[in-house]
Design an enzyme around this catalytic site. Structure first.
Site, PDB file in Angstrom:
ATOM      1  N   GLY A  46      -4.459  -3.705  -2.663  1.00 46.46           N
ATOM      2  CA  GLY A  46      -4.290  -2.282  -2.930  1.00 46.46           C
ATOM      3  C   GLY A  46      -2.838  -1.968  -3.212  1.00 46.46           C
ATOM      4  N   GLN A  51       4.782   3.071  -3.839  1.00 46.77           N
ATOM      5  CA  GLN A  51       5.257   1.686  -3.718  1.00 46.77           C
ATOM      6  C   GLN A  51       5.913   1.170  -5.001  1.00 46.77           C
ATOM      7  OE1 GLN A  51       1.337   0.214  -1.997  1.00 46.77           O
ATOM      8  NE2 GLN A  51       2.791  -1.094  -0.927  1.00 46.77           N
ATOM      9  N   CYS A  97       1.869  -5.456   4.180  1.00 44.21           N
ATOM     10  CA  CYS A  97       2.167  -4.460   3.151  1.00 44.21           C
ATOM     11  C   CYS A  97       3.102  -5.080   2.131  1.00 44.21           C
ATOM     12  CB  CYS A  97       2.824  -3.246   3.807  1.00 44.21           C
ATOM     13  SG  CYS A  97       3.209  -1.932   2.639  1.00 44.21           S
ATOM     14  N   LEU A  98       2.802  -4.859   0.845  1.00 46.47           N
ATOM     15  CA  LEU A  98       3.658  -5.403  -0.213  1.00 46.47           C
ATOM     16  C   LEU A  98       5.076  -4.828  -0.122  1.00 46.47           C
ATOM     17  CD1 LEU A  98       1.144  -5.310  -3.205  1.00 46.47           C
ATOM     18  CD2 LEU A  98       1.786  -7.294  -1.810  1.00 46.47           C
ATOM     19  N   HIS A 139      -4.983   2.504   4.510  1.00 44.52           N
ATOM     20  CA  HIS A 139      -3.620   2.009   4.296  1.00 44.52           C
ATOM     21  C   HIS A 139      -2.991   2.696   3.068  1.00 44.52           C
ATOM     22  CE1 HIS A 139      -0.682  -1.550   4.416  1.00 44.52           C
ATOM     23  NE2 HIS A 139      -0.405  -0.972   3.259  1.00 44.52           N
ATOM     24  N   GLU A 140      -3.755   2.775   1.965  1.00 46.72           N
ATOM     25  CA  GLU A 140      -3.209   3.356   0.731  1.00 46.72           C
ATOM     26  C   GLU A 140      -3.008   4.858   0.851  1.00 46.72           C
ATOM     27  OE1 GLU A 140      -1.920   1.360  -1.108  1.00 46.72           O
ATOM     28  OE2 GLU A 140      -3.031  -0.400  -0.442  1.00 46.72           O
ATOM     29  N   HIS A 143       0.073   5.660   2.585  1.00 49.23           N
ATOM     30  CA  HIS A 143       1.265   5.556   1.723  1.00 49.23           C
ATOM     31  C   HIS A 143       1.551   6.888   1.024  1.00 49.23           C
ATOM     32  CE1 HIS A 143       2.816   1.512   1.831  1.00 49.23           C
ATOM     33  NE2 HIS A 143       1.652   0.945   1.574  1.00 49.23           N
TER      34      HIS A 143
HETATM   35 ZN    ZN Z   1       1.235  -1.051   1.958  1.00 48.29          ZN
END
Ligand code: ZN
Length: 172
Positions: A46, A51, A97-98, A139-140, A143
């Site tokens: 995701g 991000q 998380c990226l 999670h998204e 963000h």
């Molecule tokens: Zn993340």
């Protein structure tokens, strides 16, 4: 399509509340396509627009076939203004998380969620998600509200350092 640069923890844009998307047009569809390519290049499941440095309410999700259970289908979403309208139950699983590379942690989440959003044709959609897919949605959407999973780990000592080749159960 283009692979965009990921913003990392410490970048103020990750702490802002993202603004709603008023209309789905070519520029939003192109942005979603670029986010998609970035997510795939980074091996995430995701990605949210903040991000990649844009404070807009846009997310992409890709769970490959059999991601959690053998007979799970593939899940693919590009959604604007996603919102959790119902949540149920509890689960705790490992997340990464990226935007926080090299770390994973155990995060308590709802077991299932119902999400309301707008698809890339501008149509309203409702999605019922459980298990890992429900985690990715939570999670998204976090963000988009400036929340990182590290804010939600029950015990900070569960945060672990990992090597890149060992992604978390849900890396997004
Ligand atoms: Zn993340």
């Amino acid at each position: 399509m283009a692979v965009l640069k990921i913003r990392f923890d410490g970048d103020p844009i990750l702490r802002q509340k993202a603004t709603k998307i008023s209309r789905i047009d070519e520029s939003i569809r192109k942005l979603a396509d670029d986010m998609w390519e970035t997510m795939m290049a980074e091996h995430g499941v995701g990605l949210a627009a903040p991000q990649i440095g844009l404070s807009r309410r846009l997310i992409v999700i890709h769970l490959p076939e059999g991601y959690e259970y053998e007979d799970d289908p593939e899940f693919n979403f590009k959604l604007a203004n996603p919102e959790i309208i119902k949540s149920f139950g509890e689960q705790t699983g490992q997340e990464g998380c990226l935007s926080i590379p090299g770390w994973v942690g155990d995060v308590p989440r709802a077991e299932s969620v119902t999400v309301k959003a707008i698809d890339m044709n501008g149509r309203p959609v409702r999605i019922k998600a459980t298990g890992h897919l429900a985690v990715v949605f939570q999670h998204e959407i976090d963000h988009l509200d400036g929340i990182l999973y590290t804010d939600r780990v029950v015990d900070k000592t569960t945060l672990l350092r990992v090597r890149d080749e060992e992604p978390a159960e849900v890396e997004a």
